[in-house]
Design an enzyme around this catalytic site. Structure first.
Site, PDB file in Angstrom:
ATOM      1  N   ASP A 222       0.830  -1.205   0.000  1.00  6.54           N
ATOM      2  CA  ASP A 222       0.000   0.000   0.000  1.00  6.54           C
ATOM      3  C   ASP A 222       0.868   1.260   0.000  1.00  6.54           C
ATOM      4  O   ASP A 222       1.764   1.409   0.817  1.00  6.54           O
ATOM      5  CB  ASP A 222      -0.908  -0.007   1.239  1.00  6.54           C
ATOM      6  CG  ASP A 222      -2.092   0.918   1.093  1.00  6.54           C
ATOM      7  OD1 ASP A 222      -1.889   2.118   0.816  1.00  6.54           O
ATOM      8  OD2 ASP A 222      -3.231   0.460   1.261  1.00  6.54           O
TER       9      ASP A 222
ATOM     10  N   SER B 124      -7.317   4.541  -0.516  1.00  5.39           N
ATOM     11  CA  SER B 124      -7.179   3.081  -0.466  1.00  5.39           C
ATOM     12  C   SER B 124      -8.509   2.358  -0.608  1.00  5.39           C
ATOM     13  O   SER B 124      -8.548   1.213  -1.046  1.00  5.39           O
ATOM     14  CB  SER B 124      -6.486   2.663   0.836  1.00  5.39           C
ATOM     15  OG  SER B 124      -5.131   3.048   0.826  1.00  5.39           O
TER      16      SER B 124
ATOM     17  N   THR C  56      -8.074  -1.673   2.431  1.00  8.05           N
ATOM     18  CA  THR C  56      -7.678  -2.642   1.410  1.00  8.05           C
ATOM     19  C   THR C  56      -8.225  -4.038   1.668  1.00  8.05           C
ATOM     20  O   THR C  56      -8.895  -4.609   0.793  1.00  8.05           O
ATOM     21  CB  THR C  56      -6.152  -2.660   1.244  1.00  8.05           C
ATOM     22  OG1 THR C  56      -5.706  -1.349   0.894  1.00  8.05           O
ATOM     23  CG2 THR C  56      -5.726  -3.636   0.161  1.00  8.05           C
TER      24      THR C  56
ATOM     25  N   GLU D  29      -1.339  -7.748   2.225  1.00  7.03           N
ATOM     26  CA  GLU D  29      -1.078  -6.305   2.165  1.00  7.03           C
ATOM     27  C   GLU D  29       0.053  -5.885   3.099  1.00  7.03           C
ATOM     28  O   GLU D  29       0.024  -6.169   4.293  1.00  7.03           O
ATOM     29  CB  GLU D  29      -2.340  -5.514   2.539  1.00  7.03           C
ATOM     30  CG  GLU D  29      -2.107  -4.005   2.428  1.00  7.03           C
ATOM     31  CD  GLU D  29      -3.156  -3.165   3.144  1.00  7.03           C
ATOM     32  OE1 GLU D  29      -3.333  -1.999   2.752  1.00  7.03           O
ATOM     33  OE2 GLU D  29      -3.771  -3.663   4.105  1.00  7.03           O
TER      34      GLU D  29
ATOM     35  N   ASP E 289       2.296   2.750   3.222  1.00  9.56           N
ATOM     36  CA  ASP E 289       1.420   3.911   3.053  1.00  9.56           C
ATOM     37  C   ASP E 289       1.455   4.813   4.288  1.00  9.56           C
ATOM     38  O   ASP E 289       1.564   6.035   4.180  1.00  9.56           O
ATOM     39  CB  ASP E 289      -0.001   3.424   2.790  1.00  9.56           C
ATOM     40  CG  ASP E 289      -1.029   4.536   2.864  1.00  9.56           C
ATOM     41  OD1 ASP E 289      -0.974   5.451   2.027  1.00  9.56           O
ATOM     42  OD2 ASP E 289      -1.895   4.497   3.754  1.00  9.56           O
TER      43      ASP E 289
END
Length: 427
Positions: free
Chosen positions: A40, A80, A133, A247, A252
């Site tokens: 991410d 996201s 996500t 993920e 991120d």
């Protein structure tokens, strides 16, 4: 001239035969399992910086096949929720919406399609398992912040493996229901290792998100590689195969904080998870790995401050995230020089000490100093709209070549797995 023409015809016949053979191979590619790995917030700038940080090519570099466009239905810059929805459903939606169309209808996901076709399913993350996500693959809500409503949907959708944080979103009654549904509950790394592969797994290793990789050694939480390995161990028992989403969610978060070391260490942890997945795929021969970030975060750049240089090696000496370092400061932050020396190896200037002492958020001042010393630039604390690299390995990986829409990714995966799924809608 006749000899040249004859030679050309022979060459053309050989070439077209080769193309035909390659085309047949592509069509016959058998994809039983898909491992969709999402770093991410990751973009080409992070990939470049990580290569310098590591000192050699990353494992992902050799899998690079293309790029994808990340915009959402209502913005050139996705979040996201919309990015995850596109990558889970094959359709664009507005920012903030989870597997729900802008008009409000629920969008079926590739994970749900896999389960409907008899495959095992799994979601693994370093954030909360109810975050945007993972949520986009197994729930439907109009607002991504509705995590308390996402949690029960993950259970009712019978996802076989759920590993991440977010325990606070699972009520006692929901946890009891999960156990009645056959889930074994695990809360730390040791318990995860002892899980029975024949039973579903609900691993909630923190009340909120898991710790950044830099700070994980202070906890009993599993690494992303640990969780990926256990998920595969469980799902590979499924006779019809599986779909697993993994993920690396805190790349991120590091970008939002403009924390370059947090980003590099979480990319390193993500690469370790990729290594686990790739080893399985090499042995299995029927597994496709697809790797793609959902968007860029932070407007990260290698080099900056009007200098033709980079100094990423500075990051290798940093031992903690900016947030952790800020938490070690005393009330008036007068110990900033000692704390920074201990955790970063940097000797602060008088101006840098002043910046930490006067900043509204000490962690941002810490991250700014580290970034500047490493000659790493940032343009924002939010997302940007740049295209993002796509990596693939295994049967069918060539199908992801070129510039794709983010909505193309699940469509191609579904086609390769021969899933019965309405991805053609609104295409």
């Amino acid at each position: 001239m006749k000899k040249v023409s004859a030679a050309f015809i022979v060459w053309l016949l050989v070439f077209t035969t080769f193309l035909g053979h390659s085309s047949v191979q592509a069509k016959e590619a058998h994809v039983k399992n898909v491992i969709f790995m999402i770093p991410d917030g990751f973009s080409t700038a992070y990939a470049t910086s990580y290569r310098w940080y590591k000192g050699e090519k990353s494992l992902m570099d050799e899998m690079l096949v293309g790029m994808h466009r990340t915009y959402s239905a209502n913005s050139a810059v996705t979040d996201s929720a919309a990015g995850g929805t596109a990558m889970a459903t094959g359709q664009k939606t507005n920012n903030g919406m989870i597997a729900t169309a802008p008009t409000g209808e629920k969008l079926p996901t590739i994970l749900q399609a896999a389960r409907a076709n008899g495959k095992g399913t799994g979601l693994v993350t370093t954030t909360t398992i109810t975050y945007a996500t993972p949520a986009a693959f197994a729930s439907h809500v109009k607002k991504r912040t509705d995590e308390a409503n996402i949690a029960p949907q993950l259970i009712s959708n019978k996802v076989d493996v759920l590993l991440g944080g977010g325990k606070k979103f699972f009520s006692e009654s929901l946890l009891k229901k999960a156990q009645e549904e056959g889930y074994q509950l695990v809360t730390d790394q040791n318990m995860l290792r002892k899980t029975k592969v024949e039973k579903k797994i609900l691993g909630l290793f923190s009340e909120e998100a898991l710790s950044p990789e830099l700070d994980r050694h202070y906890t009993d939480q599993p690494s992303l590689a640990d969780m990926t390995m256990r998920a595969i161990d469980h799902l590979k028992k499924k006779k019809k195969g599986f779909f697993l989403m993994v993920e690396g969610g805190q790349i991120d978060w590091a970008g939002h904080a403009n924390d370059p070391v947090w980003a590099m260490k979480d990319i390193e942890a993500f690469e370790e998870a990729v290594k686990v997945a790739k080893q399985f795929a090499e042995e299995d021969q029927n597994t496709l790995i697809v790797i793609a970030g959902d968007h860029d975060t932070g407007g990260f750049s290698v080099g900056g401050y009007n200098r033709y240089a980079a100094n990423v090696k500075v990051l290798r000496k940093v031992k903690a995230t900016g947030q952790f370092i800020a938490n070690q400061l005393n009330q008036d932050r007068s110990n900033s020089k000692e704390v920074m020396k201990k955790y970063t190896g940097l000797n602060l200037t008088a101006q840098e000490m002043k910046e930490i002492q006067t900043s509204a958020q000490a962690k941002l001042a810490v991250n700014k100093i580290i970034s500047k010393r490493a000659l790493i630039g940032w343009t924002t604390h939010e997302h940007t709209g740049v295209d993002v690299p796509v990596y693939a390995f295994g049967p069918g990986s060539e199908q992801f070549r070129g510039l794709q829409e983010n909505t193309d990714l699940p469509r191609i995966m579904a086609k390769l797995m021969n899933l019965s799924y309405p991805f053609e809608k609104n295409s």
